[in-house]
Motif scaffolding. Structure first.
Motif, mmCIF file in Angstrom:
data_model
loop_
_atom_site.group_PDB
_atom_site.id
_atom_site.type_symbol
_atom_site.label_atom_id
_atom_site.label_comp_id
_atom_site.label_asym_id
_atom_site.label_seq_id
_atom_site.Cartn_x
_atom_site.Cartn_y
_atom_site.Cartn_z
ATOM 1 N N HIS A 28 -2.546 10.421 12.423
ATOM 2 C CA HIS A 28 -2.657 9.638 11.656
ATOM 3 C C HIS A 28 -3.908 8.900 12.207
ATOM 4 O O HIS A 28 -4.030 9.077 13.604
ATOM 5 N N HIS A 76 6.623 6.645 10.073
ATOM 6 C CA HIS A 76 5.137 6.759 9.996
ATOM 7 C C HIS A 76 4.593 7.160 8.790
ATOM 8 O O HIS A 76 3.294 6.995 8.543
ATOM 9 N N GLU A 93 -0.603 7.991 15.906
ATOM 10 C CA GLU A 93 -1.804 7.175 15.430
ATOM 11 C C GLU A 93 -2.945 7.343 16.522
ATOM 12 O O GLU A 93 -2.860 6.825 17.638
ATOM 13 N N HIS A 151 -1.819 13.040 7.929
ATOM 14 C CA HIS A 151 -0.892 12.349 6.713
ATOM 15 C C HIS A 151 -1.318 12.464 5.339
ATOM 16 O O HIS A 151 -0.596 12.822 4.631
ATOM 17 N N HIS A 163 -1.769 8.289 1.675
ATOM 18 C CA HIS A 163 -2.890 7.712 2.600
ATOM 19 C C HIS A 163 -3.835 9.246 3.023
ATOM 20 O O HIS A 163 -3.437 10.240 2.824
ATOM 21 N N ASP A 165 -5.621 9.264 5.788
ATOM 22 C CA ASP A 165 -6.008 9.381 7.328
ATOM 23 C C ASP A 165 -5.633 10.751 7.707
ATOM 24 O O ASP A 165 -4.582 11.405 7.393
HETATM 25 ZN ZN LIG Z 1 -1.103 7.460 8.367
#
Ligand SMILES: [Zn+2]
Length: 446
Positions: A28, A76, A93, A151, A163, A165
């Protein structure tokens, strides 16, 4: 790449200590202009947070801040029609450059492209190293289908929320990175990655589960006991009541050691909760001490404490009667709470917390499918005006329709049964359930 351990011990994912099934890794990026991992570490270490990743990668240094044990289930990536990647994937992340500004969804402007690219390169390169190490540790093949996902890719597979990302970041900064290149880079780095040595941790939960099962208790009873022990001691037989760590200025390990050495004569009388059950009252602590001496073990020995607890429980006839015929985790958990542990706070909220903790052990050890939902309580956003409230979970017939709807809005779910969630305002009578399984009706917030 440096890994710094910053476990978010107050976060609900840490507290619940559910296990993921070690299916892969998900990448992410944070989606806001914040390069500092420490900022996220600070704000996510809260009992209000039910979302948690396993690590943040700092964009200023490339350092990895590990926030959950890799084996724990994080929260997450939300979920999708095919379940939730949280049950299977470790989530990492990457922090983002300070010089970007989001304008609309995943679009952003950038005031210093070179600075932004340098930050993104640092996080990318650290992510490659980290993922290579984790692939070696968990014997993942990074090129195998579905093992390493962004993600965004998780969303396309129906196991994550919608999402974009982290590829949105790479593309807009023209980094030339793709997820396929990322996977290849991990594979290439694997030969050189040093696998950090990790001592084989004793899985106390498994030892306790097996001990209690060997005594003939059913799964509900065992889980109900374990949820209580988890809340009392974190299943740590050396656990000293926290206020006494401060008062006596001593660690759990040192307290255990001085008791074992016979160098602490106040063990029986100091009124400090200790061990799996947090034995506190003098006569119980004396009996525990005598039991350990007779067994020739440390006062903090897990198996000794289990045998002692079992002997003690035989004297709690009402507790054993319920445990021997328990029909739910909650029933078993409540009797242990009210008649055996008897802490100062025995409120409904405490009942719910302990039962929820017990349920996590039940799910883990009975192989029940892991819930695709966050740990309760969590928020759900209902997006249709006429989502039915039912008086019980399930919709086999319509006899449990309450005739009421939630309306559009955000609501707190305090208990899960299958794909049904109990609304907080119905928690006392437990007669207000909504269906959580259809993303067209509602979205799970985290
Ligand atoms: Zn994400």
């Amino acid at each position: 790449m440096k890994i710094v351990e910053h476990f978010l011990t107050r976060n609900r994912c840490y507290q619940a200590a559910q296990q993921n099934t070690k299916g892969g890794l998900m990448l992410h990026s944070v989606g806001c202009p914040q390069p500092s991992a420490q900022v996220f570490v600070n704000s996510w270490n809260s009992a209000d947070k039910s979302a948690c990743v396993h690590a943040f990668i700092d964009a200023n240094t490339g350092d990895v801040y590990q926030t959950l044990p890799w084996e724990y289930r994080g929260w997450h990536c939300g979920s999708g029609p095919n379940g939730s990647g949280n049950n299977t994937h470790i989530g990492v992340e990457m922090c983002e450059p300070a010089c970007i500004r989001y304008t609309d969804g995943a679009r952003f402007t950038c005031s210093n492209v070179e600075e932004a690219r340098a930050a993104v390169r640092r996080t990318y390169e650290s992510a490659v190293q980290l993922f290579a190490e984790l692939c070696e540790r968990f014997r993942f093949d990074p090129l195998a289908d579905g093992v390493i996902l962004s993600h965004e890719e998780g969303h396309k597979r129906g196991i994550a929320s919608n999402h974009g990302d982290p590829v949105h970041l790479w593309n807009q900064l023209n980094m030339g990175y793709t997820m396929d290149e990322f996977r290849k880079a991990i594979k290439a780095a694997m030969g050189s990655a040093a696998v950090p040595a990790e001592p084989a941790a004793v899985d106390n939960a498994a030892v306790i589960w097996n001990f209690l099962k060997s005594k003939g208790l059913n799964d509900y009873a065992v889980a109900g006991i374990m949820g209580n022990l988890e809340k009392e001691s974190g299943l740590d037989p050396c656990n000293l009541q926290n206020s006494y760590n401060k008062k006596l200025n001593i660690s759990d390990a040192d307290y255990t050691a001085v008791v074992d050495a016979g160098a602490y004569p106040d063990f029986v009388t100091d009124k400090a909760g200790y061990g799996l059950v947090q034995w506190t009252y003098w006569s119980r602590k004396k009996a525990l001490l005598d039991y350990a001496k007779a067994a020739g073990t440390s006062i903090g020995d897990l198996n000794m404490q289990l045998a002692f607890m079992w002997q003690e429980l035989q004297g709690y006839k009402a507790v054993m009667t319920v445990l021997n015929s328990a029909a739910s985790v909650r029933e078993a958990s409540d009797i242990v709470l009210h008649k055996y542990e008897q802490p100062g706070d025995q409120s409904v909220a405490v009942e719910e917390k302990r039962a929820a903790s017990g349920q996590t052990f039940f799910d883990r050890f009975t192989g029940s499918s892991v819930s695709p939902f966050p740990i309760v309580p969590f928020l759900v956003r209902v997006v249709i005006p006429d989502l039915n409230i039912r008086t019980s979970p399930g919709s086999a017939d319509n006899s449990n329709l309450s005739g009421k709807y939630t309306g559009i809005g955000t609501f707190t779910i305090v208990e899960i049964s299958g794909s049904w969630g109990l609304l907080k305002s119905y928690r006392k009578k437990r007669n207000g359930w909504i269906y959580l399984g259809n993303p067209d009706y509602c979205e799970i917030c985290s």
